[in-house]
Design an enzyme around this catalytic site. Structure first.
Site, PDB file in Angstrom:
ATOM      1  N   LEU A  19      35.236  66.186  20.496  1.00 32.92           N
ATOM      2  CA  LEU A  19      35.159  65.696  21.870  1.00 32.92           C
ATOM      3  C   LEU A  19      35.353  64.188  21.817  1.00 32.92           C
ATOM      4  O   LEU A  19      34.802  63.519  20.936  1.00 32.92           O
ATOM      5  CB  LEU A  19      33.792  66.012  22.502  1.00 32.92           C
ATOM      6  CG  LEU A  19      33.515  67.440  22.973  1.00 32.92           C
ATOM      7  CD1 LEU A  19      32.134  67.512  23.607  1.00 32.92           C
ATOM      8  CD2 LEU A  19      34.567  67.936  23.952  1.00 32.92           C
ATOM      9  N   ASP A  20      36.118  63.653  22.750  1.00 31.77           N
ATOM     10  CA  ASP A  20      36.287  62.212  22.819  1.00 31.77           C
ATOM     11  C   ASP A  20      34.934  61.531  22.997  1.00 31.77           C
ATOM     12  O   ASP A  20      33.995  62.111  23.542  1.00 31.77           O
ATOM     13  CB  ASP A  20      37.190  61.828  23.990  1.00 31.77           C
ATOM     14  CG  ASP A  20      38.601  62.357  23.843  1.00 31.77           C
ATOM     15  OD1 ASP A  20      39.014  62.616  22.696  1.00 31.77           O
ATOM     16  OD2 ASP A  20      39.272  62.533  24.875  1.00 31.77           O
ATOM     17  N   LYS A  21      34.854  60.284  22.577  1.00 31.49           N
ATOM     18  CA  LYS A  21      33.609  59.518  22.685  1.00 31.49           C
ATOM     19  C   LYS A  21      33.038  59.567  24.097  1.00 31.49           C
ATOM     20  O   LYS A  21      31.834  59.788  24.290  1.00 31.49           O
ATOM     21  CB  LYS A  21      33.862  58.063  22.263  1.00 31.49           C
ATOM     22  CG  LYS A  21      32.670  57.144  22.459  1.00 31.49           C
ATOM     23  CD  LYS A  21      33.023  55.700  22.146  1.00 31.49           C
ATOM     24  CE  LYS A  21      31.861  54.780  22.464  1.00 31.49           C
ATOM     25  NZ  LYS A  21      32.191  53.343  22.227  1.00 31.49           N
ATOM     26  N   ARG A  44      43.405  65.059  29.790  1.00 35.33           N
ATOM     27  CA  ARG A  44      43.694  63.729  30.317  1.00 35.33           C
ATOM     28  C   ARG A  44      45.194  63.504  30.459  1.00 35.33           C
ATOM     29  O   ARG A  44      45.666  62.959  31.469  1.00 35.33           O
ATOM     30  CB  ARG A  44      43.058  62.682  29.421  1.00 35.33           C
ATOM     31  CG  ARG A  44      41.541  62.815  29.308  1.00 35.33           C
ATOM     32  CD  ARG A  44      40.967  62.084  28.122  1.00 35.33           C
ATOM     33  NE  ARG A  44      41.156  60.658  28.234  1.00 35.33           N
ATOM     34  CZ  ARG A  44      40.937  59.800  27.225  1.00 35.33           C
ATOM     35  NH1 ARG A  44      40.561  60.250  26.048  1.00 35.33           N
ATOM     36  NH2 ARG A  44      41.125  58.513  27.411  1.00 35.33           N
TER      37      ARG A  44
END
Length: 308
Positions: free
Chosen positions: A141-143, A241
């Site tokens: 998961l992205d930050k 995104r």
């Protein structure tokens, strides 16, 4: 190599000319670029059956074989007690509800304060798998994306889970707020993704990219934004995104792919991994887990709803 984990990658057209170490890091979640380089130097990476060099440029149709040796537990991974809710746990699996701002695993510039440090503190008996810095990490998961993330507690469980992710047997749903009003109640984005040829730090929809499929369903519409339930078939880097930007509705608060001002302050991208369904390693029993939006995202919706 005895007890080695073997990974085989086929090079796609959009990866032609890429550096070997960079491609391995992009394709295999458990391997960083520096670790890929050390594997190559150790003679544990082969291209078309021949030992490879770190800076080698690979080409469409090449076959990369990676042998991951058992790694002794290093002394420099610091246990850190950071509050991260545990949604589910058994002998094989831990499912965390990762808060935004927490990096998944150590990397240059983020050696501390990561989910891996948390795992080391909470469950020190979990072995350091796949390179020693990422104990049991199954997916990313992205930050600044919050939500559900799965950690395997042993190598057998990790392999079982990674296979499900690779074969697209996992149901993954997110909640996202995007700019603009989407008129259709639901839709599918089927557009290939690869590195942005104009900016290698970003991903983009490109004609010869890797297949990527995103489904969305409208949950709520506001004056200039739409709340979506998003389900992804594939798991490309930054997929949601990139796909939302591609259709002209970037994620609210996304500083990489959006950068549009929004009248309500949003400290990070409005993207939350809310639901997972997969099979447990030991029993094969399907499990469904779900987590609610965190407070910072709920506050944004409350303000939008208050406007009527």
């Amino acid at each position: 190599m005895e007890d080695a984990v073997r990974i085989v990658l086929d090079v796609a057209a959009e990866e032609d000319g890429e550096r070997l170490d960079r491609l391995i890091a992009a394709r295999v979640a458990e391997i960083s670029r520096s670790y890929a380089q050390s594997l190559v130097k150790a003679g544990d990476v082969y291209v078309n059956g021949e030992p490879a060099r770190p800076a080698r440029r690979i080409h469409e149709g090449d076959t990369i074989e990676i042998l991951l040796p058992p790694v002794p537990e290093p002394d420099d991974l610091t246990p850190e007690y950071i509050p991260v809710p545990v949604i589910y746990e058994d002998d094989d699996v831990i499912i965390f509800d990762k808060p935004a701002g927490l990096v998944t695993h150590p990397a240059p510039g983020h050696e501390h304060g990561t989910l891996v440090n948390v795992v080391k503190a909470l469950r020190p008996d979990v072995p350091l798998l796949m390179g020693g810095k990422r104990p049991g990490i199954v997916h990313r998961l992205d930050k600044d994306t919050s939500g559900l993330i799965v950690v395997a507690k042993n190598e057998e469980a990790r392999r079982y889970l990674v296979q499900q992710w690779q074969q697209r047997d996992v149901v993954k749903r997110y909640i996202a707020l995007v700019h603009g009003v989407i008129r259709e109640n639901e839709g599918t984005i089927d557009a290939p993704i690869s590195r942005d040829p104009r900016n290698r730090k970003r991903m983009a929809v490109v004609p010869n990219g890797r297949p990527a499929v995103t489904h969305f369903r409208v949950l709520e519409r506001f004056r200039d934004a739409t709340l979506l339930n998003v389900q992804i078939e594939t798991g490309r880097t930054h997929q949601i995104r990139v796909h939302m930007l591609f259709i002209g509705h970037p994620i609210v608060g996304d500083q990489t792919y959006g950068k549009r001002p929004f009248r309500i302050p949003v400290a990070r991208q409005f993207l939350h991994a809310s639901y997972l369904k997969f099979s447990l390693p030991e029993s094969g029993r399907p499990i469904e887990v779900e987590t609610a939006l965190p407070a910072d995202l709920r506050e944004v919706l409350d303000r939008l709803r208050a406007e009527g």
